[in-house]
Design an enzyme around this catalytic site. Structure first.
Site, PDB file in Angstrom:
ATOM      1  N   CYS A  90       1.124  -1.036  -0.336  1.00 47.42           N
ATOM      2  CA  CYS A  90       0.122  -0.201   0.106  1.00 47.42           C
ATOM      3  C   CYS A  90       0.672   1.199   0.018  1.00 47.42           C
ATOM      4  O   CYS A  90       0.127   2.540  -0.259  1.00 47.42           O
ATOM      5  CB  CYS A  90      -0.569   0.237   1.372  1.00 47.42           C
ATOM      6  SG  CYS A  90      -2.128  -1.388   1.526  1.00 47.42           S
ATOM      7  N   HIS A 327      -9.206   3.216  -2.412  1.00 47.18           N
ATOM      8  CA  HIS A 327      -8.064   2.439  -2.204  1.00 47.18           C
ATOM      9  C   HIS A 327      -7.360   1.856  -3.236  1.00 47.18           C
ATOM     10  O   HIS A 327      -7.438   0.583  -2.939  1.00 47.18           O
ATOM     11  CB  HIS A 327      -7.997   2.233  -0.937  1.00 47.18           C
ATOM     12  CG  HIS A 327      -6.856   1.544   0.152  1.00 47.18           C
ATOM     13  ND1 HIS A 327      -5.513   1.859  -0.678  1.00 47.18           N
ATOM     14  CD2 HIS A 327      -6.390   0.040   0.313  1.00 47.18           C
ATOM     15  CE1 HIS A 327      -3.972   1.434  -0.264  1.00 47.18           C
ATOM     16  NE2 HIS A 327      -4.598   0.405   0.541  1.00 47.18           N
TER      17      HIS A 327
END
Length: 375
Positions: A90, A327
């Protein structure tokens, strides 16, 4: 001779939930428009064409084959343009920006394109001994390697972050994102892809949030306080300060990549931010704008607590964060930099204004940068 690195352009695609608005696009279909738009903006700002020496993109779950190189070719940059793909999960997109800036700061004074891209919709299914799996292990055998949902719920329990507080944080993120969209504050940073020019902001009614069932039995995290897995891309153009011609931009003041306990990976952005601030000789109260990737409300709140920042601080994700926008794993860190560019450069922040972009990373890591407005 080493030089400072300055981001002079930053663009991104719309962000859409996996399987929905951008699901028919491959990685390069997402990244190429963002790369081209960022380079066009850079040329306009600098008053001359910008020819990058490399394209560095973050990516987590793509098919391999160096998506950055594939995207550079798809963007029409020519066969002589190399590419490098960074995988810090991430934090990949933010790590790619750090790598591009590091090359310039080490003495290679050629511009770079950096950013991230993720198509969760087209990510391949992997298998080991014929058994499919959604992600590779983050740690060696015998180490704790929780699913991210479980890790977020564990973090909420460990830090005493209750469901009501998580729901208030998620609702605030959605409200801010809708207000920003309706006011047109996101429009200038988004490049049209597949006919789309706006993020897919689903939104949650305040009355609905308490009725959602916990995603972990006995836990507090729900679908309303977790982000949506998404597709999207972002790109920035980084140049040496001496060659920027006084173009407005974000100068990299400091950065850090750190490790933390893999059992509670969601806190990683906090120690990374503190380390980056120390590197930049700055403090939390001096920062005008924070963009911290919101994978879960519990994770975001834990980071804010460790940084000594109030839940509703207007400096943090002022136009909504990943809880509202989505996301796209390997792109999210780069999206945070694009958001900082809009908030600080497009909105006319004075020289010397500081911003922070940060992300927590599965497996127990954190990535953060401190940037300064130069004009």
């Amino acid at each position: 001779m080493a030089d400072d690195a300055v981001i002079i352009a930053a663009r991104r695609t719309p962000i859409a939930t996996r399987g929905r608005g951008l699901s028919g696009l491959r990685l390069e279909d997402l990244a190429a428009p963002a790369i081209r738009a960022a380079l066009e903006d850079a040329a306009t700002a600098a008053g001359c064409d910008i020819r990058p020496a490399d394209v560095v993109l973050g990516n987590c779950m793509g098919p391999g084959g160096n998506p950055a190189r594939v995207s550079a070719l798809a963007a029409g940059l020519g066969v002589e343009m190399p590419g490098a793909t960074v995988d810090r999960q991430c934090g990949s997109g933010l790590a790619a920006v750090i790598d591009a800036c590091a090359a310039i700061r080490s003495g290679d004074a050629r511009p770079r394109v950096a950013g991230g891209v993720e198509s969760a919709s087209t990510a391949p299914v992997r298998s080991l001994d014929g058994v499919p799996y959604s992600r590779a292990p983050f740690v060696p055998a015998g180490w704790p390697d929780p699913d991210m949902l479980q890790a977020a719920d564990d973090l909420a329990r460990a830090r005493g972050i209750g469901r009501d507080r998580q729901e208030a944080h998620a609702l605030r993120s959605h409200q801010r994102a809708r207000a920003a969209r309706d006011a047109g504050r996101l429009t200038g940073e988004i490049v049209r892809v597949a006919g789309r020019v706006a993020d897919e902001i689903v939104g949650h009614a305040e009355a609905l949030l308490p009725r959602l069932a916990p995603l972990v039995p006995g836990g507090t995290v729900t679908a309303g306080t977790a982000t949506r897995i998404s597709d999207g891309a972002a790109a920035v153009v980084v140049v040496p300060r001496q060659g920027s011609g006084g173009t407005a931009g974000l100068l990299l003041r400091g950065s850090a990549i750190v490790g933390c306990d893999p059992r509670l990976p969601g806190i990683g952005a906090a120690p990374a931010t503190l380390a980056a601030l120390e590197n930049a000789e700055a403090t939390v109260p001096q920062i005008a704008a924070f963009e911290i990737v919101e994978a879960f409300a519990a994770q975001s709140l834990a980071v804010l607590d460790l940084l000594g920042i109030a839940d509703d601080d207007p400096r943090v994700c002022a136009d909504g964060g990943s809880l509202a926008l989505g996301h796209p794993w390997g792109a999210s860190g780069a999206v945070s930099v694009v958001r900082l560019f809009s908030r600080l450069i497009h909105d006319g922040a004075p020289p010397g204004t500081l911003g922070v972009a940060a992300a927590s990373v599965g497996g127990g890591m954190g990535v953060a940068v401190v940037v300064e407005v130069v004009r």
